[in-house]
Design a protein around this motif. Structure first.
Motif, PDB file in Angstrom:
ATOM      1  N   LEU A 102      20.518  -8.556  -1.614  1.00 30.73           N
ATOM      2  CA  LEU A 102      19.519  -8.010  -2.527  1.00 30.73           C
ATOM      3  C   LEU A 102      19.023  -6.668  -2.003  1.00 30.73           C
ATOM      4  CD1 LEU A 102      17.332 -11.143  -3.384  1.00 30.73           C
ATOM      5  CD2 LEU A 102      19.030 -10.023  -4.837  1.00 30.73           C
ATOM      6  N   PRO A 103      18.900  -5.654  -2.866  1.00 31.67           N
ATOM      7  CA  PRO A 103      18.463  -4.333  -2.403  1.00 31.67           C
ATOM      8  C   PRO A 103      17.011  -4.352  -1.948  1.00 31.67           C
ATOM      9  CG  PRO A 103      18.604  -4.389  -4.797  1.00 31.67           C
ATOM     10  CD  PRO A 103      19.193  -5.679  -4.311  1.00 31.67           C
ATOM     11  N   ALA A 104      16.734  -3.565  -0.914  1.00 26.90           N
ATOM     12  CA  ALA A 104      15.390  -3.477  -0.362  1.00 26.90           C
ATOM     13  C   ALA A 104      14.705  -2.208  -0.847  1.00 26.90           C
ATOM     14  CB  ALA A 104      15.440  -3.495   1.161  1.00 26.90           C
ATOM     15  N   GLY A 105      13.379  -2.278  -1.011  1.00 27.58           N
ATOM     16  CA  GLY A 105      12.662  -1.088  -1.428  1.00 27.58           C
ATOM     17  C   GLY A 105      11.229  -1.406  -1.822  1.00 27.58           C
ATOM     18  N   THR A 106      10.599  -0.438  -2.462  1.00 24.39           N
ATOM     19  CA  THR A 106       9.238  -0.598  -2.956  1.00 24.39           C
ATOM     20  C   THR A 106       9.231  -0.400  -4.465  1.00 24.39           C
ATOM     21  OG1 THR A 106       8.750   1.744  -2.610  1.00 24.39           O
ATOM     22  CG2 THR A 106       8.228   0.240  -0.807  1.00 24.39           C
ATOM     23  N   GLY A 107       8.194  -0.912  -5.104  1.00 25.67           N
ATOM     24  CA  GLY A 107       8.083  -0.770  -6.540  1.00 25.67           C
ATOM     25  C   GLY A 107       6.664  -1.044  -6.983  1.00 25.67           C
ATOM     26  N   THR A 108       6.517  -1.402  -8.219  1.00 28.12           N
ATOM     27  CA  THR A 108       5.198  -1.719  -8.757  1.00 28.12           C
ATOM     28  C   THR A 108       5.256  -3.043  -9.498  1.00 28.12           C
ATOM     29  OG1 THR A 108       5.671  -0.437 -10.766  1.00 28.12           O
ATOM     30  CG2 THR A 108       4.513   0.697  -8.980  1.00 28.12           C
ATOM     31  N   ALA A 109       4.114  -3.674  -9.635  1.00 25.76           N
ATOM     32  CA  ALA A 109       4.010  -4.974 -10.289  1.00 25.76           C
ATOM     33  C   ALA A 109       4.352  -4.859 -11.769  1.00 25.76           C
ATOM     34  CB  ALA A 109       2.601  -5.527 -10.109  1.00 25.76           C
ATOM     35  N   PRO A 110       4.716  -5.970 -12.413  1.00 22.54           N
ATOM     36  CA  PRO A 110       5.116  -5.911 -13.824  1.00 22.54           C
ATOM     37  C   PRO A 110       3.960  -5.633 -14.777  1.00 22.54           C
ATOM     38  CG  PRO A 110       5.126  -8.173 -13.024  1.00 22.54           C
ATOM     39  CD  PRO A 110       4.930  -7.299 -11.834  1.00 22.54           C
ATOM     40  N   TRP A 111       2.707  -5.753 -14.341  1.00 18.34           N
ATOM     41  CA  TRP A 111       1.579  -5.405 -15.189  1.00 18.34           C
ATOM     42  C   TRP A 111       0.491  -4.717 -14.370  1.00 18.34           C
ATOM     43  CZ3 TRP A 111       3.687 -10.400 -16.360  1.00 18.34           C
ATOM     44  CH2 TRP A 111       3.379 -11.389 -15.431  1.00 18.34           C
ATOM     45  N   PRO A 112      -0.337  -3.897 -15.008  1.00 19.48           N
ATOM     46  CA  PRO A 112      -1.337  -3.091 -14.298  1.00 19.48           C
ATOM     47  C   PRO A 112      -2.362  -3.957 -13.564  1.00 19.48           C
ATOM     48  CG  PRO A 112      -1.052  -2.311 -16.556  1.00 19.48           C
ATOM     49  CD  PRO A 112      -0.335  -3.614 -16.458  1.00 19.48           C
ATOM     50  N   GLY A 113      -2.928  -3.362 -12.499  1.00 18.92           N
ATOM     51  CA  GLY A 113      -3.987  -4.030 -11.764  1.00 18.92           C
ATOM     52  C   GLY A 113      -3.519  -5.123 -10.830  1.00 18.92           C
ATOM     53  N   HIS A 114      -2.217  -5.191 -10.574  1.00 15.17           N
ATOM     54  CA  HIS A 114      -1.654  -6.213  -9.712  1.00 15.17           C
ATOM     55  C   HIS A 114      -0.757  -5.572  -8.653  1.00 15.17           C
ATOM     56  CE1 HIS A 114      -2.830  -8.598 -13.195  1.00 15.17           C
ATOM     57  NE2 HIS A 114      -2.662  -9.694 -12.476  1.00 15.17           N
ATOM     58  N   PHE A 162       4.524  -2.796  -0.819  1.00 16.33           N
ATOM     59  CA  PHE A 162       4.398  -2.232   0.517  1.00 16.33           C
ATOM     60  C   PHE A 162       5.708  -2.237   1.293  1.00 16.33           C
ATOM     61  CE2 PHE A 162       0.427  -4.468  -0.661  1.00 16.33           C
ATOM     62  CZ  PHE A 162      -0.375  -3.355  -0.859  1.00 16.33           C
ATOM     63  N   GLY A 163       6.804  -2.549   0.639  1.00 14.94           N
ATOM     64  CA  GLY A 163       8.090  -2.548   1.300  1.00 14.94           C
ATOM     65  C   GLY A 163       8.549  -3.937   1.713  1.00 14.94           C
ATOM     66  N   PRO A 164       9.756  -4.042   2.288  1.00 13.65           N
ATOM     67  CA  PRO A 164      10.353  -5.348   2.603  1.00 13.65           C
ATOM     68  C   PRO A 164       9.635  -6.060   3.756  1.00 13.65           C
ATOM     69  CG  PRO A 164      11.999  -3.585   2.551  1.00 13.65           C
ATOM     70  CD  PRO A 164      10.668  -2.926   2.563  1.00 13.65           C
ATOM     71  N   TYR A 165       9.649  -7.377   3.690  1.00 17.37           N
ATOM     72  CA  TYR A 165       9.192  -8.176   4.821  1.00 17.37           C
ATOM     73  C   TYR A 165       9.715  -9.598   4.689  1.00 17.37           C
ATOM     74  CZ  TYR A 165       5.475 -10.152   1.808  1.00 17.37           C
ATOM     75  OH  TYR A 165       4.773 -10.788   0.805  1.00 17.37           O
ATOM     76  N   ARG A 166       9.670 -10.300   5.811  1.00 24.72           N
ATOM     77  CA  ARG A 166       9.965 -11.727   5.857  1.00 24.72           C
ATOM     78  C   ARG A 166       8.789 -12.425   6.530  1.00 24.72           C
ATOM     79  NH1 ARG A 166      16.072 -11.276   8.464  1.00 24.72           N
ATOM     80  NH2 ARG A 166      17.099 -10.375   6.622  1.00 24.72           N
ATOM     81  N   SER A 167       8.566 -13.670   6.173  1.00 32.44           N
ATOM     82  CA  SER A 167       7.523 -14.415   6.859  1.00 32.44           C
ATOM     83  C   SER A 167       7.905 -15.879   6.980  1.00 32.44           C
ATOM     84  CB  SER A 167       6.173 -14.273   6.150  1.00 32.44           C
ATOM     85  OG  SER A 167       6.215 -14.821   4.855  1.00 32.44           O
TER      86      SER A 167
END
Length: 259
Positions: free
Chosen positions: A24-36, A65-70
């Motif tokens: 799966l490609p890694a990166g940053t983006g935005t939520a599917p709806w505003p305010g989230h 905020f970018g990729p992470y694992r937990s």
């Protein structure tokens, strides 16, 4: 190729291929709806063991905020810890669940698909070696097909979220919640597009064998959020309402330089 489930009912597990999740490609983006804000990827929603331990995994190659694992761990006494492989704790799972944890820290988390349905997770500290095999059933295939066909907007009305929770109960997940107030105060929503049962698993933590996976009588809780009563690997995304817009924008800028 099929194989029976072990100790979790009489379902016949159908083998699939999930090894492509490693690409799966890694990166940053935005939520599917505003305010989230959001995170997208996959993970083990939760896995109870007969020893009383519970493990969970989040692999999010994409988020605000970018990729992470937990790696999440609940001790038999109920104490939770979350370990993060990522640049900051406050941009990963502790951002939403840290208030319910006794301990949060950084760790190196390696995730390897050793076959089409076989996964190995290792962590340096705490020393964890966790393997599992996942599969699906005919009923779960039907649920996944329906879920994939529904538009993302159907996650917004509460009655449709509640309907999904009721379906999850019929799958043996117990009184799981897809939406609610997270321990840190965010209104959050977990939106699995596909789910697969964990057929078998073994884990050793700091030299201790955690035992066999089970279907728990009561859902494991982190804060007021119930995790599944049986082991499930989920693919999808989660969103959380932004509590402080200025903090969100400042943190996003600090982590990845995004506006």
């Amino acid at each position: 190729m099929t194989r029976p489930s072990r100790g979790l009912g009489r379902e016949v597990m159908i083998v699939i291929d999930l090894s492509s999740l490693s690409t799966l490609p890694a990166g940053t983006g935005t939520a599917p709806w505003p305010g989230h804000e959001y995170a997208k990827g996959w993970g083990v929603f939760g896995l109870p063991f007969d020893s009383g331990h519970v493990l969970a995994l989040r692999v999010f190659p994409e988020s605000d905020f970018g990729p992470y694992r937990s790696l999440w761990h609940r001790e038999p006494g109920g104490d939770w810890s979350i370990h993060v492989d990522g640049p900051r704790l406050d941009t990963a799972c502790p951002r939403y669940y840290g208030a319910a944890c006794r301990h949060t820290a950084h760790a190196r988390i390696d995730v390897t698909w050793t076959g089409r349905t076989s996964l190995r997770v290792t962590v340096d500290s705490p020393a964890l070696d966790w393997t599992m095999t996942v599969g699906t059933t005919r009923l779960l295939d039907v649920v996944n097909a329906m879920s994939a066909a529904l538009p993302l907007a159907t996650w917004r009305p509460q009655p449709l979220v509640r309907a999904r929770e009721l379906i999850a109960r019929t799958l043996g997940l117990g009184r799981v919640k897809m939406a609610g107030v997270m321990p840190n105060g965010h209104n959050g929503k977990l939106m699995p597009e596909r789910m697969y049962f964990i057929e078998s698993s073994r884990a050793t933590l700091d030299g201790t064998d955690l035992g066999k996976p089970v279907r728990a009588k009561d859902n494991p809780m982190i804060g007021n959020i119930p995790l599944p009563a049986r082991g499930v690997l989920a693919i999808g995304q989660a969103t959380w309402e932004i509590l402080d817009q200025e903090e969100h924008e400042r943190t996003r800028q600090e982590v990845n330089g995004a506006p």
